[in-house]
Design a protein around this motif. Structure first.
Motif, mmCIF file in Angstrom:
data_model
loop_
_atom_site.group_PDB
_atom_site.id
_atom_site.type_symbol
_atom_site.label_atom_id
_atom_site.label_comp_id
_atom_site.label_asym_id
_atom_site.label_seq_id
_atom_site.Cartn_x
_atom_site.Cartn_y
_atom_site.Cartn_z
ATOM 1 N N ASN A 1 34.705 -0.844 -1.419
ATOM 2 C CA ASN A 1 34.654 -0.258 -0.085
ATOM 3 C C ASN A 1 35.852 0.682 0.031
ATOM 4 O O ASN A 1 36.991 0.227 0.170
ATOM 5 C CB ASN A 1 34.714 -1.336 0.988
ATOM 6 C CG ASN A 1 34.621 -0.773 2.400
ATOM 7 O OD1 ASN A 1 34.660 0.446 2.599
ATOM 8 N ND2 ASN A 1 34.499 -1.645 3.382
ATOM 9 N N TYR B 1 37.143 2.343 2.211
ATOM 10 C CA TYR B 1 37.880 2.402 3.468
ATOM 11 C C TYR B 1 38.410 1.037 3.894
ATOM 12 O O TYR B 1 38.780 0.846 5.045
ATOM 13 C CB TYR B 1 36.993 3.023 4.551
ATOM 14 C CG TYR B 1 36.435 4.336 4.077
ATOM 15 C CD1 TYR B 1 37.268 5.437 3.912
ATOM 16 C CD2 TYR B 1 35.099 4.457 3.722
ATOM 17 C CE1 TYR B 1 36.777 6.635 3.420
ATOM 18 C CE2 TYR B 1 34.603 5.663 3.228
ATOM 19 C CZ TYR B 1 35.448 6.737 3.083
ATOM 20 O OH TYR B 1 34.967 7.923 2.588
ATOM 21 N N ASP B 2 38.425 0.115 2.935
ATOM 22 C CA ASP B 2 39.067 -1.182 3.118
ATOM 23 C C ASP B 2 40.413 -1.153 2.405
ATOM 24 O O ASP B 2 40.471 -1.044 1.174
ATOM 25 C CB ASP B 2 38.179 -2.296 2.559
ATOM 26 C CG ASP B 2 38.751 -3.680 2.823
ATOM 27 O OD1 ASP B 2 39.838 -3.777 3.433
ATOM 28 O OD2 ASP B 2 38.115 -4.668 2.403
ATOM 29 N N LEU B 3 41.487 -1.214 3.166
ATOM 30 C CA LEU B 3 42.821 -1.077 2.588
ATOM 31 C C LEU B 3 43.147 -2.188 1.597
ATOM 32 O O LEU B 3 44.043 -2.018 0.759
ATOM 33 C CB LEU B 3 43.882 -1.060 3.704
ATOM 34 C CG LEU B 3 43.783 0.111 4.694
ATOM 35 C CD1 LEU B 3 44.866 -0.001 5.758
ATOM 36 C CD2 LEU B 3 43.880 1.441 3.953
ATOM 37 N N GLN C 1 44.333 8.937 -2.526
ATOM 38 C CA GLN C 1 44.618 7.640 -1.927
ATOM 39 C C GLN C 1 44.165 6.469 -2.794
ATOM 40 O O GLN C 1 44.282 5.317 -2.390
ATOM 41 C CB GLN C 1 43.954 7.546 -0.554
ATOM 42 C CG GLN C 1 44.418 8.620 0.416
ATOM 43 C CD GLN C 1 43.732 8.517 1.760
ATOM 44 O OE1 GLN C 1 43.383 7.424 2.196
ATOM 45 N NE2 GLN C 1 43.533 9.636 2.418
ATOM 46 N N ARG D 1 40.981 5.964 -3.815
ATOM 47 C CA ARG D 1 39.616 5.544 -3.516
ATOM 48 C C ARG D 1 38.670 5.977 -4.628
ATOM 49 O O ARG D 1 38.766 7.098 -5.130
ATOM 50 C CB ARG D 1 39.153 6.139 -2.178
ATOM 51 C CG ARG D 1 39.935 5.662 -0.984
ATOM 52 C CD ARG D 1 39.449 6.303 0.302
ATOM 53 N NE ARG D 1 39.613 7.751 0.286
ATOM 54 C CZ ARG D 1 39.398 8.533 1.339
ATOM 55 N NH1 ARG D 1 38.992 7.996 2.466
ATOM 56 N NH2 ARG D 1 39.575 9.834 1.250
ATOM 57 N N TYR E 1 29.221 6.129 0.590
ATOM 58 C CA TYR E 1 29.523 5.885 2.002
ATOM 59 C C TYR E 1 29.421 7.184 2.798
ATOM 60 O O TYR E 1 29.006 7.172 3.970
ATOM 61 C CB TYR E 1 30.915 5.282 2.147
ATOM 62 C CG TYR E 1 30.947 3.780 2.026
ATOM 63 C CD1 TYR E 1 31.083 2.979 3.150
ATOM 64 C CD2 TYR E 1 30.851 3.166 0.784
ATOM 65 C CE1 TYR E 1 31.111 1.592 3.040
ATOM 66 C CE2 TYR E 1 30.888 1.788 0.659
ATOM 67 C CZ TYR E 1 31.024 1.003 1.798
ATOM 68 O OH TYR E 1 31.037 -0.375 1.686
ATOM 69 N N PRO F 1 35.380 11.443 12.337
ATOM 70 C CA PRO F 1 36.789 11.080 12.103
ATOM 71 C C PRO F 1 37.029 10.619 10.675
ATOM 72 O O PRO F 1 36.085 10.347 9.919
ATOM 73 C CB PRO F 1 37.016 9.949 13.108
ATOM 74 C CG PRO F 1 35.656 9.363 13.334
ATOM 75 C CD PRO F 1 34.695 10.508 13.237
ATOM 76 N N VAL F 2 38.296 10.520 10.317
ATOM 77 C CA VAL F 2 38.659 10.151 8.941
ATOM 78 C C VAL F 2 38.272 8.720 8.627
ATOM 79 O O VAL F 2 38.156 8.343 7.454
ATOM 80 C CB VAL F 2 40.171 10.351 8.716
ATOM 81 C CG1 VAL F 2 40.522 11.823 8.787
ATOM 82 C CG2 VAL F 2 40.991 9.560 9.739
ATOM 83 N N THR F 3 38.098 7.892 9.645
ATOM 84 C CA THR F 3 37.686 6.510 9.403
ATOM 85 C C THR F 3 36.200 6.395 9.061
ATOM 86 O O THR F 3 35.767 5.362 8.570
ATOM 87 C CB THR F 3 37.984 5.647 10.642
ATOM 88 O OG1 THR F 3 37.339 6.223 11.787
ATOM 89 C CG2 THR F 3 39.487 5.584 10.894
ATOM 90 N N GLU F 4 35.419 7.431 9.314
ATOM 91 C CA GLU F 4 33.994 7.463 8.991
ATOM 92 C C GLU F 4 33.666 8.783 8.315
ATOM 93 O O GLU F 4 32.849 9.563 8.820
ATOM 94 C CB GLU F 4 33.150 7.284 10.251
ATOM 95 C CG GLU F 4 33.378 5.986 10.979
ATOM 96 C CD GLU F 4 32.577 5.913 12.263
ATOM 97 O OE1 GLU F 4 31.474 5.309 12.226
ATOM 98 O OE2 GLU F 4 33.021 6.459 13.276
ATOM 99 N N ASN G 1 38.962 17.036 1.776
ATOM 100 C CA ASN G 1 40.112 16.292 1.273
ATOM 101 C C ASN G 1 40.529 16.738 -0.122
ATOM 102 O O ASN G 1 41.710 16.686 -0.471
ATOM 103 C CB ASN G 1 39.799 14.788 1.256
ATOM 104 C CG ASN G 1 39.685 14.209 2.658
ATOM 105 O OD1 ASN G 1 40.221 14.773 3.625
ATOM 106 N ND2 ASN G 1 38.980 13.093 2.793
#
Length: 304
Positions: free
Chosen positions: A55, A57-59, A89, A91, A99, A248-251, A260
């Motif tokens: 995932n 976007y899971d830190l 980052q 990912r 995603y 947004p960056v979270t989605e 990016n």
């Protein structure tokens, strides 16, 4: 004694129009391949969280020390193999693309269907009522279509701000006029047909005549447009996200993933933008090919 041989007179074809359309579609290998590819993309996006190894976007599942690993590198931290590399980052790009497809397809398909519903109803109302109502609606449609779609979307999002809901609203406002004009043109032809006059002679309510009799006969051009507008909506959403006014960056969607990696291209880290761009290109190409084939099948000039 002479025997009389019975001959079978061929009757009318038992194939329904839907079956004939399906057979015509399946006669094109390119269109079939595009449809299968699009179905694979949809299934991949729908079941992506249970398929991809991470995932993104899971830190708890990413490590900044795995940042900018080239494609095919194995993670020294988690033991995963990053087939498409990682971003700055850490990912996994394959997981991030899957995603991102979820967001892009949800926004594109959802906004196109919502705009189709609104525009179709407005077009039917304009054609059925006529008069000043039709003139007002069509002048509003002309005003809407006179401005570039990206300009209107940027203006709306600059006021409302970013977010999935705001992006869907902006795309709906941009696209409804196309459906309204198309449906109004088709309804103008159909409203003078005999079956409409017969429905009026039975004293049926106006809303029933419009929705139950007029609307079904205006749907073929709508089906063609909606298949093309889905790809246009996905492209518009990707453009808005690339410019920083989309989701947004979270989605993040594919457009934001491309943005990016834009700053890393000159450094030789091509995969951060290349693979999301290819995913977006393949998705739009598959939808456009399917839409082109549907348009050829539903075009009255191509029907014998």
């Amino acid at each position: 004694m002479t025997e009389v041989t019975a001959t079978t007179v061929p009757g009318p074809s038992s194939r329904t129009p839907l079956r004939q359309s399906i057979e015509l579609y399946l006669s094109s290998p390119l269109a079939v391949g595009a449809l299968l590819l699009f179905l694979v993309i949809v299934l991949l996006a729908a079941f992506g969280p249970w398929i991809v190894p991470q995932n993104p976007y899971d830190l708890m599942q990413i490590d900044i020390m795995d940042g900018m690993l080239p494609p095919g590198t194995e993670s020294p931290t988690y033991g995963l193999r990053y087939w498409l590399g990682t971003d700055d980052q850490g990912r996994d790009m394959l997981s991030a693309i899957v995603y991102g497809l979820r967001i892009s397809l949800a926004v594109g398909v959802g906004s196109a269907l919502l705009a189709c519903t609104i525009g179709t109803l407005i077009g039917i109302i304009a054609a059925f009522i006529g008069g000043r109502t039709e003139a007002f609606i069509m002048r509003l449609v002309d005003l809407q279509l006179s401005f570039p779609a990206i300009l209107i979307a940027l203006m709306i999002l600059s006021v409302l701000g970013s977010g999935v809901g705001n992006v869907v609203l902006a795309i709906v406002i941009v696209e409804w006029a196309t459906y309204a004009r198309t449906v109004r043109g088709a309804a103008m032809v159909e409203r003078n047909r005999e079956y409409i006059e017969a429905a009026r002679g039975l004293a049926l309510p106006a809303w029933r005549i419009a929705l139950h009799h007029l609307l079904p006969n205006c749907l073929p051009p709508v089906v063609v447009i909606v298949t093309m507008q889905i790809a246009r909506a996905i492209a518009l959403e990707a453009t808005l996200s690339f410019l920083g006014l989309g989701v947004p960056v979270t989605e993040p969607s594919l457009g934001l993933l491309i943005a990016n990696g834009h700053s890393h291209i000159l450094a030789g880290n091509y995969w951060v933008s290349l693979y999301p761009g290819l995913a977006l290109l393949v998705t739009m190409a598959a939808i456009n090919i399917v839409g082109d084939r549907v348009r050829e099948i539903l075009n009255p000039r191509n029907q014998s």
